[in-house]
Design a protein around this motif. Structure first.
Motif: not given
Length: 92
Positions: A2-4, A32-33, A43-44, A85-87
């Motif tokens: 899922e993309k946030i 993304y992942a 931004f990697y 949170r996801m990052v």
């Protein structure tokens, strides 16, 4: 996966004759992942050290993306807690 995503805003002020116009452009920052993409900037995640948020007294709040290349700020209106949170989960 899922993309946030989170909406952010670019504000431009233009003066035309005797009138000032404020233009609000809506954009999206997407997680993304392996990277975060905002407009034409990538931004990697291996270069992102932190992401933070500051509540302000006006219409927009601030989201800060801390990277090896510096800190990038984004004007936001929505609550960024899920995005942050996801990052942070991906950083670990």
């Amino acid at each position: 996966m899922e993309k946030i995503s989170l909406m952010y805003y670019v504000i431009t002020r233009k003066i035309e004759f005797t009138e000032q116009r404020i233009i609000e452009e809506e954009k999206k920052i997407v997680l993304y992942a392996d990277k975060i993409v905002a407009d034409n900037r990538i931004f990697y995640l291996n270069t992102v050290s932190d992401v933070s948020f500051k509540k302000t007294m006006n219409e927009y709040d601030m989201l800060y993306l801390h990277t090896l290349s510096g800190v990038f700020s984004f004007l936001i209106k929505d609550n960024p807690k899920k995005f942050i949170r996801m990052v942070k989960e991906k950083e670990n």
